[in-house]
Design a protein around this motif. Structure first.
Motif, PDB file in Angstrom:
ATOM      1  N   ALA A   7       4.319  10.573   8.795  1.00 31.45           N
ATOM      2  CA  ALA A   7       3.949   9.978   7.839  1.00 31.45           C
ATOM      3  C   ALA A   7       4.404   8.468   7.727  1.00 31.45           C
ATOM      4  O   ALA A   7       5.738   8.075   7.876  1.00 31.45           O
ATOM      5  CB  ALA A   7       4.441  10.719   6.577  1.00 31.45           C
ATOM      6  N   LEU A   8       3.652   7.470   7.674  1.00 33.83           N
ATOM      7  CA  LEU A   8       4.104   5.895   7.620  1.00 33.83           C
ATOM      8  C   LEU A   8       4.090   5.616   6.178  1.00 33.83           C
ATOM      9  O   LEU A   8       2.952   5.566   5.639  1.00 33.83           O
ATOM     10  CB  LEU A   8       2.973   5.094   8.192  1.00 33.83           C
ATOM     11  CG  LEU A   8       2.974   5.132   9.944  1.00 33.83           C
ATOM     12  CD1 LEU A   8       1.930   4.338  10.369  1.00 33.83           C
ATOM     13  CD2 LEU A   8       4.244   4.887  10.498  1.00 33.83           C
ATOM     14  N   VAL A   9       5.013   5.429   5.565  1.00 35.03           N
ATOM     15  CA  VAL A   9       5.314   4.875   4.353  1.00 35.03           C
ATOM     16  C   VAL A   9       5.437   3.604   4.064  1.00 35.03           C
ATOM     17  O   VAL A   9       6.414   2.903   4.555  1.00 35.03           O
ATOM     18  CB  VAL A   9       6.571   5.640   3.337  1.00 35.03           C
ATOM     19  CG1 VAL A   9       6.654   5.397   2.177  1.00 35.03           C
ATOM     20  CG2 VAL A   9       6.644   7.183   3.890  1.00 35.03           C
ATOM     21  N   GLY A  10       4.378   2.811   3.984  1.00 34.76           N
ATOM     22  CA  GLY A  10       4.121   1.203   4.222  1.00 34.76           C
ATOM     23  C   GLY A  10       3.312   0.917   5.397  1.00 34.76           C
ATOM     24  O   GLY A  10       3.288   1.761   6.376  1.00 34.76           O
ATOM     25  N   ILE A  34       1.066   6.177   3.738  1.00 33.26           N
ATOM     26  CA  ILE A  34       1.284   6.089   2.314  1.00 33.26           C
ATOM     27  C   ILE A  34       1.420   4.588   1.894  1.00 33.26           C
ATOM     28  O   ILE A  34       2.422   4.087   2.295  1.00 33.26           O
ATOM     29  CB  ILE A  34       2.478   6.860   1.855  1.00 33.26           C
ATOM     30  CG1 ILE A  34       2.274   8.446   2.412  1.00 33.26           C
ATOM     31  CG2 ILE A  34       2.890   7.075   0.427  1.00 33.26           C
ATOM     32  CD1 ILE A  34       3.287   9.530   2.262  1.00 33.26           C
ATOM     33  N   ASP A  35       0.399   4.241   1.075  1.00 29.42           N
ATOM     34  CA  ASP A  35       0.747   2.839   0.771  1.00 29.42           C
ATOM     35  C   ASP A  35      -0.315   2.767  -0.337  1.00 29.42           C
ATOM     36  O   ASP A  35      -1.558   3.162  -0.318  1.00 29.42           O
ATOM     37  CB  ASP A  35       0.147   1.881   1.820  1.00 29.42           C
ATOM     38  CG  ASP A  35       0.545   0.388   1.529  1.00 29.42           C
ATOM     39  OD1 ASP A  35       0.301  -0.010   0.600  1.00 29.42           O
ATOM     40  OD2 ASP A  35       1.380   0.210   2.505  1.00 29.42           O
ATOM     41  N   PRO A  36       0.260   1.940  -1.376  1.00 27.44           N
ATOM     42  CA  PRO A  36      -0.972   1.617  -2.719  1.00 27.44           C
ATOM     43  C   PRO A  36      -1.977   0.653  -2.275  1.00 27.44           C
ATOM     44  O   PRO A  36      -3.129   0.788  -3.062  1.00 27.44           O
ATOM     45  CB  PRO A  36       0.155   1.093  -3.840  1.00 27.44           C
ATOM     46  CG  PRO A  36       1.135   0.611  -2.957  1.00 27.44           C
ATOM     47  CD  PRO A  36       1.490   1.211  -1.880  1.00 27.44           C
ATOM     48  N   ALA A  55      -2.132   7.005  -1.983  1.00 34.59           N
ATOM     49  CA  ALA A  55      -1.505   5.856  -2.763  1.00 34.59           C
ATOM     50  C   ALA A  55      -0.213   5.975  -2.885  1.00 34.59           C
ATOM     51  O   ALA A  55       0.504   5.133  -3.156  1.00 34.59           O
ATOM     52  CB  ALA A  55      -2.296   5.660  -3.983  1.00 34.59           C
ATOM     53  N   CYS A  56       0.621   7.232  -3.033  1.00 37.97           N
ATOM     54  CA  CYS A  56       1.977   7.286  -3.446  1.00 37.97           C
ATOM     55  C   CYS A  56       2.389   8.528  -2.456  1.00 37.97           C
ATOM     56  O   CYS A  56       1.769   9.285  -1.924  1.00 37.97           O
ATOM     57  CB  CYS A  56       2.119   7.622  -4.976  1.00 37.97           C
ATOM     58  SG  CYS A  56       1.224   8.939  -5.561  1.00 37.97           S
ATOM     59  N   ALA A  68       8.978  11.075   8.555  1.00 40.77           N
ATOM     60  CA  ALA A  68       8.736  10.011   7.456  1.00 40.77           C
ATOM     61  C   ALA A  68       9.346   8.765   8.300  1.00 40.77           C
ATOM     62  O   ALA A  68      10.600   8.868   8.138  1.00 40.77           O
ATOM     63  CB  ALA A  68       9.333  10.302   6.186  1.00 40.77           C
ATOM     64  N   LEU A  69       8.491   7.853   8.407  1.00 36.71           N
ATOM     65  CA  LEU A  69       9.029   6.299   8.677  1.00 36.71           C
ATOM     66  C   LEU A  69       8.704   5.389   7.535  1.00 36.71           C
ATOM     67  O   LEU A  69       7.563   5.286   7.012  1.00 36.71           O
ATOM     68  CB  LEU A  69       8.195   5.930   9.939  1.00 36.71           C
ATOM     69  CG  LEU A  69       8.479   4.608  10.449  1.00 36.71           C
ATOM     70  CD1 LEU A  69       9.859   4.179  10.598  1.00 36.71           C
ATOM     71  CD2 LEU A  69       7.668   4.127  11.383  1.00 36.71           C
ATOM     72  N   ILE A  70       9.852   5.133   6.886  1.00 40.54           N
ATOM     73  CA  ILE A  70       9.733   4.232   5.409  1.00 40.54           C
ATOM     74  C   ILE A  70      10.030   2.747   5.821  1.00 40.54           C
ATOM     75  O   ILE A  70      11.160   2.511   6.200  1.00 40.54           O
ATOM     76  CB  ILE A  70      10.785   5.077   4.595  1.00 40.54           C
ATOM     77  CG1 ILE A  70      10.520   6.436   4.359  1.00 40.54           C
ATOM     78  CG2 ILE A  70      10.976   4.216   3.455  1.00 40.54           C
ATOM     79  CD1 ILE A  70      11.336   7.397   3.512  1.00 40.54           C
TER      80      ILE A  70
END
Length: 302
Positions: A7-10, A34-36, A55-56, A68-70
């Motif tokens: 999961a790419l967060v950003g 995952i990015d708004p 989006a979140c 998760a890669l934050i």
């Protein structure tokens, strides 16, 4: 065997140009983005054509993922890492991992409680020039280290003026957290990761001209030359470790020097080491990096 689901967060510049290509090269599957920003999926469409976009962060957004890669704005790092670990995901956390002792303790406790791995990006210590420096320290080439002076100062290198990088509520800090993290990574590793018991810092507020000195190598399309930087553009710190060694740290997104440069100088009981190079992606860099060992008045290139 199928690679891990990520999961790419950003989905910022570092994710698009560094992380996503590396993940693909090593067989990982980008399952969720995952990015708004509604354009986030389009920016990664070629590397992750089947990835879901959210989006979140939610239970649904993390389903089917192992890691998760934050890489979100600094202010969200701790909360999002804790959320991902609670759902059983391993976490790779982009620097700065956190900016308080309480948050660091929370992250470590959650990792242990859930039995998942928490990793923090540490690019600087894996550079070949830095590895040579650290190997020389480990071999006692300069004896006991008393003091380390680390600096990364750019001529023009403000990341996206007006974006979250320069907003106090999202970045929490400026050049000190951005560039200083890499410098501390090297300095503290050279000292064996001692605890720091006192610090003195001078974070220099912007004078209004720094916004025009953006980091052009990032190839950002938006231009915000008239915005106000809410975080410091320069930082000067002195840290004292419990073992007595000193660490002096200097960072600058913009300065009056001719090129972007990184210097690391170690002062020991038997000699001195000095690395002169440039970290990061700037093209206005030191053209001939050098690592010099000085002992008893004699200098030797390593």
């Amino acid at each position: 065997m199928m690679g891990p689901g990520v999961a790419l967060v950003g989905s910022g510049w570092v994710v698009r140009t560094i992380w996503a290509p590396l993940l693909q090269r090593h067989g990982a599957r980008i399952v969720s983005i995952i990015d708004p920003d509604p354009q986030a999926g389009q920016a990664l469409a070629e590397l992750a054509p089947t990835a879901r976009q959210h989006a979140c962060m939610s239970h649904q957004a993390l389903q089917g993922c192992n890691v998760a890669l934050i890489c979100s704005p600094n202010a969200h790092h701790t909360r999002q890492a804790l959320r991902a670990m609670e759902q059983g995901l391993h976490v790779i956390l982009e620097k700065p991992a956190c900016l308080s002792l309480r948050h660091a303790q929370d992250l470590i406790e959650r990792s242990r409680h859930r039995g998942v791995q928490l990793s923090v990006t540490a690019a600087a210590s894996h550079r070949s020039d830095v590895r040579t420096l650290l190997d020389a320290v480990a071999s006692q080439a300069i004896g006991k280290v008393h003091c380390i002076d680390v600096a990364w100062r750019r001529r023009n290198g403000v990341p996206r003026p007006g974006s979250w990088f320069t907003r106090a509520d999202q970045a929490l800090a400026g050049s000190g957290a951005d560039l200083g993290w890499h410098l501390l990574e090297v300095a503290l590793q050279a000292l064996g990761y001692p605890l720091v018991d006192s610090a003195l810092c001078n974070h220099v507020p912007t004078d209004g001209s720094e916004a025009a000195q953006r980091a052009k190598w990032r190839a950002d399309t938006d231009s915000h030359e008239n915005v106000v930087l809410e975080v410091e553009s320069q930082s000067y710190c002195a840290l004292r470790t419990q073992a007595g060694a000193m660490v002096f740290l200097r960072t600058a997104w913009s300065s009056h020097q001719s090129c972007d440069e990184t210097t690391i100088t170690l002062y020991g009981s038997a000699g001195e080491l000095r690395l002169h190079t440039t970290f990061g992606f700037s093209q206005n860099r030191v053209q001939a990096p050098s690592l010099v060992l000085s002992t008893e008045g004699n200098q030797r290139q390593l």
